[in-house]
Design a protein around this motif. Structure first.
Motif, PDB file in Angstrom:
ATOM      1  N   PHE A   1     -27.452  19.205 -39.662  1.00  0.00           N
ATOM      2  CA  PHE A   1     -26.579  19.983 -40.248  1.00  0.00           C
ATOM      3  C   PHE A   1     -26.885  20.646 -41.662  1.00  0.00           C
ATOM      4  O   PHE A   1     -26.474  21.610 -42.300  1.00  0.00           O
TER       5      PHE A   1
ATOM      6  N   LYS B   1     -29.925  26.860 -37.830  1.00  0.00           N
ATOM      7  CA  LYS B   1     -28.857  26.252 -36.925  1.00  0.00           C
ATOM      8  C   LYS B   1     -28.379  27.637 -36.021  1.00  0.00           C
ATOM      9  O   LYS B   1     -28.080  27.286 -34.710  1.00  0.00           O
TER      10      LYS B   1
ATOM     11  N   TYR C   1     -24.958  24.853 -31.429  1.00  0.00           N
ATOM     12  CA  TYR C   1     -24.343  25.047 -32.691  1.00  0.00           C
ATOM     13  C   TYR C   1     -23.090  25.882 -32.708  1.00  0.00           C
ATOM     14  O   TYR C   1     -23.119  26.986 -32.078  1.00  0.00           O
TER      15      TYR C   1
ATOM     16  N   GLU D   1     -17.969  22.393 -38.642  1.00  0.00           N
ATOM     17  CA  GLU D   1     -19.059  22.958 -37.673  1.00  0.00           C
ATOM     18  C   GLU D   1     -19.603  21.849 -36.812  1.00  0.00           C
ATOM     19  O   GLU D   1     -19.475  20.687 -37.021  1.00  0.00           O
TER      20      GLU D   1
ATOM     21  N   HIS E   1     -19.324  17.958 -38.350  1.00  0.00           N
ATOM     22  CA  HIS E   1     -19.713  18.049 -39.996  1.00  0.00           C
ATOM     23  C   HIS E   1     -18.326  18.738 -40.587  1.00  0.00           C
ATOM     24  O   HIS E   1     -18.151  20.001 -40.088  1.00  0.00           O
TER      25      HIS E   1
ATOM     26  N   HIS F   1     -18.939  13.051 -41.647  1.00  0.00           N
ATOM     27  CA  HIS F   1     -19.569  13.445 -40.200  1.00  0.00           C
ATOM     28  C   HIS F   1     -18.997  12.560 -39.316  1.00  0.00           C
ATOM     29  O   HIS F   1     -18.427  11.365 -39.583  1.00  0.00           O
TER      30      HIS F   1
END
Length: 325
Positions: free
Chosen positions: A70, A77, A91, A109, A191, A278
């Motif tokens: 990330f 990404k 992703y 994300e 994330h 995370h």
């Protein structure tokens, strides 16, 4: 539909279950764990497990590799954008998914990993939902090997827990073995940026939702933010990280299978820690062709199933349509 209260209650807490006996305990010890699982699934649908058997070093490496991914430039990404995959791998940018109806898109994300199947695999050629190759980042040595090792270990833990669930439902210990053969599963790296000081109305890291599949095994960092709906108090309770444990919850598929006896509980994430968050959830779904219909031990005399039979693939495809519409 529940009515939300404005306060998050610090109590009650989620059950904490030692699952070591499911791997190497005698029959009496395994059944004792099954009884604890039954109580947790009937009352909460969420619980912590300890003595799960996954090495802390592997968990640490998985978090390290997720953070490295990330932290990459956005162009790197987006080269692995899930929109380029036919099987929901790769992703997913911020605000790409909306899990809570009538709320803003989720402020997170992610990166999706599943069974890595080649294009000539019969299941891929047949167009099975969510079957196909993974997408892997270049320039991150160790990422793929770490994630594949972690996927294997957590999948095996999921199989152990399904044996415990069988015992909890007064079924033979290996009742779910056909369901687990060639089972679909997804490892998702997530994330969450800090919650904005002035968020849009209803904006959250992850909107209130239930999970689609059978079991979710969540490893979270120390930021907190996970909240679980408590029907008894009509409010949200925190599910903070507890060292050495996974948070496990029942998904919609198990709720359907048990005729609502086991709860698939609403949960959400609001990252108010002021720092990056995370988490690494693992979603165990099941064999796509397996037919899910009410278990005989979950029907009282004269009671009828709440749902018609459905295959795992049909169920999952419909859930995806709802949240990515």
């Amino acid at each position: 539909m529940h009515k939300e209260s404005t306060a998050v209650r610090p109590a009650p807490t989620l059950p904490l279950i030692d699952v070591a006996a499911l791997r190497d305990g005698d029959a009496a010890a395994r059944h004792a764990v099954g009884r604890q699982l039954r109580d947790a699934c009937e009352t909460r649908g969420f619980f912590y497990i300890r003595n799960h058997g996954i090495a802390p070093e592997l968990i640490d490496r998985a978090f390290d590799e997720a953070e490295r991914f990330f932290d990459q430039p956005m162009d790197d990404k987006l080269a692995l954008n899930k929109a380029l995959s036919r099987c929901n791998r790769g992703y997913e940018p911020l605000r790409a998914q909306t899990l809570e109806r009538d709320a803003p898109p989720d402020l997170k994300e992610g990166f999706y990993i599943g069974q890595d199947l080649t294009e000539d695999d019969p299941r891929v050629r047949a167009g099975k939902f969510n079957h196909g190759p993974n997408m892997w980042p270049e320039g991150l040595p160790g990422f793929r090997s770490t994630m594949e090792a972690y996927f294997t270990e957590v999948f095996a833990l999921g199989e152990v827990l399904m044996r415990g669930l069988a015992l909890s439902l007064d079924l033979p210990e290996h009742h779910f073995r056909p369901f687990l053969a060639d089972a679909m599963a997804t490892l998702r790296l997530l994330h969450y940026p800090p919650q904005p000081p002035n968020p849009s109305p209803g904006e959250k890291g992850c909107g209130a939702h239930t999970d689609f599949g059978s079991l979710t095994l969540l490893m979270q960092d120390d930021s907190g933010g996970l909240q679980v709906w408590d029907a008894a108090s009509s409010g949200w309770i925190d599910a903070p990280p507890v060292p050495g444990t996974y948070v496990v919850n029942i998904g919609d598929l198990i709720a359907r299978w048990t005729n609502g006896r086991y709860r698939s509980t609403l949960h959400r994430v609001i990252n108010v820690s002021g720092r990056e968050r995370h988490s690494i959830p693992f979603f165990l779904t099941g064999n796509p062709d397996h037919v899910v219909e009410c278990l005989p031990t979950c029907l009282a005399p004269g009671e009828l199933p709440l749902h018609p039979p459905i295959t795992v693939e049909q169920h999952l495809a419909e859930c995806y349509r709802r949240t990515y519409a």
